[in-house]
Design a protein around this motif. Structure first.
Motif, PDB file in Angstrom:
ATOM      1  N   ILE A 156       0.849  -1.197   0.000  1.00 14.14           N
ATOM      2  CA  ILE A 156       0.000   0.000   0.000  1.00 14.14           C
ATOM      3  C   ILE A 156       0.883   1.243   0.000  1.00 14.14           C
ATOM      4  CG2 ILE A 156      -1.796   1.244   1.260  1.00 14.14           C
ATOM      5  CD1 ILE A 156      -2.536  -1.569   2.471  1.00 14.14           C
ATOM      6  N   ARG A 157       0.678   2.113  -1.011  1.00 11.88           N
ATOM      7  CA  ARG A 157       1.524   3.292  -1.185  1.00 11.88           C
ATOM      8  C   ARG A 157       0.674   4.542  -1.408  1.00 11.88           C
ATOM      9  NH1 ARG A 157       2.244  -0.571  -4.378  1.00 11.88           N
ATOM     10  NH2 ARG A 157       1.751   0.554  -6.292  1.00 11.88           N
ATOM     11  N   PRO A 158       0.377   5.297  -0.336  1.00 11.71           N
ATOM     12  CA  PRO A 158      -0.369   6.541  -0.538  1.00 11.71           C
ATOM     13  C   PRO A 158       0.549   7.622  -1.117  1.00 11.71           C
ATOM     14  CG  PRO A 158       0.120   6.246   1.786  1.00 11.71           C
ATOM     15  CD  PRO A 158       0.622   5.019   1.068  1.00 11.71           C
ATOM     16  N   ALA A 159      -0.013   8.478  -1.953  1.00  9.70           N
ATOM     17  CA  ALA A 159       0.740   9.601  -2.513  1.00  9.70           C
ATOM     18  C   ALA A 159       0.976  10.638  -1.416  1.00  9.70           C
ATOM     19  CB  ALA A 159      -0.046  10.218  -3.667  1.00  9.70           C
ATOM     20  N   GLU A 160       1.726  11.664  -1.765  1.00  6.58           N
ATOM     21  CA  GLU A 160       2.031  12.733  -0.810  1.00  6.58           C
ATOM     22  C   GLU A 160       0.756  13.322  -0.232  1.00  6.58           C
ATOM     23  OE1 GLU A 160       5.042  13.829   0.379  1.00  6.58           O
ATOM     24  OE2 GLU A 160       5.819  12.082  -0.677  1.00  6.58           O
ATOM     25  N   GLY A 161       0.814  13.651   1.032  1.00  4.90           N
ATOM     26  CA  GLY A 161      -0.305  14.260   1.737  1.00  4.90           C
ATOM     27  C   GLY A 161       0.049  14.323   3.206  1.00  4.90           C
ATOM     28  N   PRO A 162      -0.827  14.908   4.008  1.00  5.48           N
ATOM     29  CA  PRO A 162      -0.567  14.956   5.446  1.00  5.48           C
ATOM     30  C   PRO A 162      -0.367  13.548   6.004  1.00  5.48           C
ATOM     31  CG  PRO A 162      -2.449  16.330   4.875  1.00  5.48           C
ATOM     32  CD  PRO A 162      -2.093  15.551   3.653  1.00  5.48           C
ATOM     33  N   GLU A 163       0.565  13.414   6.939  1.00  2.00           N
ATOM     34  CA  GLU A 163       0.871  12.092   7.507  1.00  2.00           C
ATOM     35  C   GLU A 163      -0.365  11.436   8.109  1.00  2.00           C
ATOM     36  OE1 GLU A 163       3.748  10.014  10.824  1.00  2.00           O
ATOM     37  OE2 GLU A 163       4.373  11.901   9.927  1.00  2.00           O
ATOM     38  N   CYS A 164      -1.209  12.238   8.781  1.00  2.33           N
ATOM     39  CA  CYS A 164      -2.411  11.668   9.398  1.00  2.33           C
ATOM     40  C   CYS A 164      -3.343  11.080   8.336  1.00  2.33           C
ATOM     41  CB  CYS A 164      -3.150  12.723  10.225  1.00  2.33           C
ATOM     42  SG  CYS A 164      -3.678  14.190   9.285  1.00  2.33           S
ATOM     43  N   LEU A 165      -3.401  11.725   7.171  1.00  5.05           N
ATOM     44  CA  LEU A 165      -4.237  11.228   6.080  1.00  5.05           C
ATOM     45  C   LEU A 165      -3.617   9.976   5.462  1.00  5.05           C
ATOM     46  CD1 LEU A 165      -6.704  11.516   4.278  1.00  5.05           C
ATOM     47  CD2 LEU A 165      -5.383  13.082   2.843  1.00  5.05           C
ATOM     48  N   GLN A 166      -2.307   9.985   5.278  1.00  5.78           N
ATOM     49  CA  GLN A 166      -1.629   8.809   4.730  1.00  5.78           C
ATOM     50  C   GLN A 166      -1.844   7.593   5.630  1.00  5.78           C
ATOM     51  OE1 GLN A 166       2.461  10.012   4.192  1.00  5.78           O
ATOM     52  NE2 GLN A 166       2.091  10.586   2.062  1.00  5.78           N
ATOM     53  N   GLN A 167      -1.730   7.793   6.941  1.00  2.00           N
ATOM     54  CA  GLN A 167      -1.921   6.688   7.885  1.00  2.00           C
ATOM     55  C   GLN A 167      -3.365   6.178   7.841  1.00  2.00           C
ATOM     56  OE1 GLN A 167      -0.612   8.342  11.610  1.00  2.00           O
ATOM     57  NE2 GLN A 167       1.546   7.943  11.177  1.00  2.00           N
ATOM     58  N   ALA A 168      -4.332   7.100   7.811  1.00  2.39           N
ATOM     59  CA  ALA A 168      -5.739   6.704   7.785  1.00  2.39           C
ATOM     60  C   ALA A 168      -6.070   5.955   6.493  1.00  2.39           C
ATOM     61  CB  ALA A 168      -6.635   7.931   7.941  1.00  2.39           C
ATOM     62  N   LEU A 169      -5.570   6.460   5.366  1.00  2.00           N
ATOM     63  CA  LEU A 169      -5.844   5.809   4.084  1.00  2.00           C
ATOM     64  C   LEU A 169      -5.164   4.444   3.994  1.00  2.00           C
ATOM     65  CD1 LEU A 169      -5.652   8.859   1.658  1.00  2.00           C
ATOM     66  CD2 LEU A 169      -7.706   7.605   2.357  1.00  2.00           C
ATOM     67  N   THR A 170      -3.950   4.340   4.524  1.00  2.00           N
ATOM     68  CA  THR A 170      -3.246   3.055   4.521  1.00  2.00           C
ATOM     69  C   THR A 170      -4.021   2.021   5.338  1.00  2.00           C
ATOM     70  OG1 THR A 170      -1.101   4.109   4.184  1.00  2.00           O
ATOM     71  CG2 THR A 170      -1.084   1.890   5.134  1.00  2.00           C
ATOM     72  N   ALA A 171      -4.493   2.404   6.511  1.00  2.00           N
ATOM     73  CA  ALA A 171      -5.277   1.481   7.347  1.00  2.00           C
ATOM     74  C   ALA A 171      -6.581   1.099   6.659  1.00  2.00           C
ATOM     75  CB  ALA A 171      -5.564   2.119   8.709  1.00  2.00           C
ATOM     76  N   TRP A 172      -7.207   2.063   5.994  1.00  2.00           N
ATOM     77  CA  TRP A 172      -8.475   1.804   5.311  1.00  2.00           C
ATOM     78  C   TRP A 172      -8.266   0.808   4.163  1.00  2.00           C
ATOM     79  CZ3 TRP A 172     -10.587   4.849   0.793  1.00  2.00           C
ATOM     80  CH2 TRP A 172     -11.918   4.530   0.538  1.00  2.00           C
ATOM     81  N   VAL A 173      -7.271   1.064   3.308  1.00  2.00           N
ATOM     82  CA  VAL A 173      -7.005   0.170   2.177  1.00  2.00           C
ATOM     83  C   VAL A 173      -6.576  -1.209   2.671  1.00  2.00           C
ATOM     84  CG1 VAL A 173      -5.531  -0.205   0.148  1.00  2.00           C
ATOM     85  CG2 VAL A 173      -6.556   2.046   0.552  1.00  2.00           C
ATOM     86  N   ALA A 174      -5.867  -1.271   3.789  1.00  2.00           N
ATOM     87  CA  ALA A 174      -5.465  -2.563   4.360  1.00  2.00           C
ATOM     88  C   ALA A 174      -6.686  -3.387   4.764  1.00  2.00           C
ATOM     89  CB  ALA A 174      -4.540  -2.352   5.554  1.00  2.00           C
ATOM     90  N   SER A 175      -7.812  -2.715   5.039  1.00  2.00           N
ATOM     91  CA  SER A 175      -9.025  -3.434   5.432  1.00  2.00           C
ATOM     92  C   SER A 175      -9.815  -3.960   4.238  1.00  2.00           C
ATOM     93  CB  SER A 175      -9.934  -2.513   6.254  1.00  2.00           C
ATOM     94  OG  SER A 175     -10.619  -1.581   5.423  1.00  2.00           O
TER      95      SER A 175
END
Length: 117
Positions: A73-92
């Motif tokens: 899972i590789r989120p593009a540039e963005g706020p760290e809090c958003l990257q972490q939230a999106l990574t956890a979401w996609v992992a689900s």
């Protein structure tokens, strides 16, 4: 902000309809979007911290494994809090099993509106 599975499916349906309507205006030689046999069967709600803000869309690239789980899972540039939230979401995300590892991506965009508008 939480996005429920029914809201995600509605968003995907609207996006698909918009792409379909755009495609009716011209006949491309080759499809701009490769066909995918991916079928999302479940995902957890997106848990975005209230203090996390974003001003643009964020694309998250990932791989769907043969088992239907996500990996790499590789989120593009963005706020760290958003990257972490999106990574956890996609992992689900859980997809129906596929015959081979399949690259995929999802684009997240914050849309704010008054309730009832």
């Amino acid at each position: 902000m939480r996005i429920t599975a029914p809201a995600l499916r509605s968003l995907m349906a609207v996006s698909t309809l918009a792409v379909g309507l755009t495609a009716c205006q011209s006949v491309p030689e080759k499809s701009a979007f490769p066909q995918s046999d991916l079928k999302l069967i479940r995902s957890a709600p997106l848990q975005l911290p209230a203090t996390c803000t974003a001003t643009s869309s964020v694309v998250v690239d990932f791989t769907v494994l043969e088992s239907g789980q996500t990996d790499n899972i590789r989120p593009a540039e963005g706020p760290e809090c958003l990257q972490q939230a999106l990574t956890a979401w996609v992992a689900s995300f859980r997809y129906a099993p596929v015959t081979a590892e399949t690259p995929a991506s999802v684009e997240w965009l914050l849309v704010e509106a008054r309730k009832g508008s």
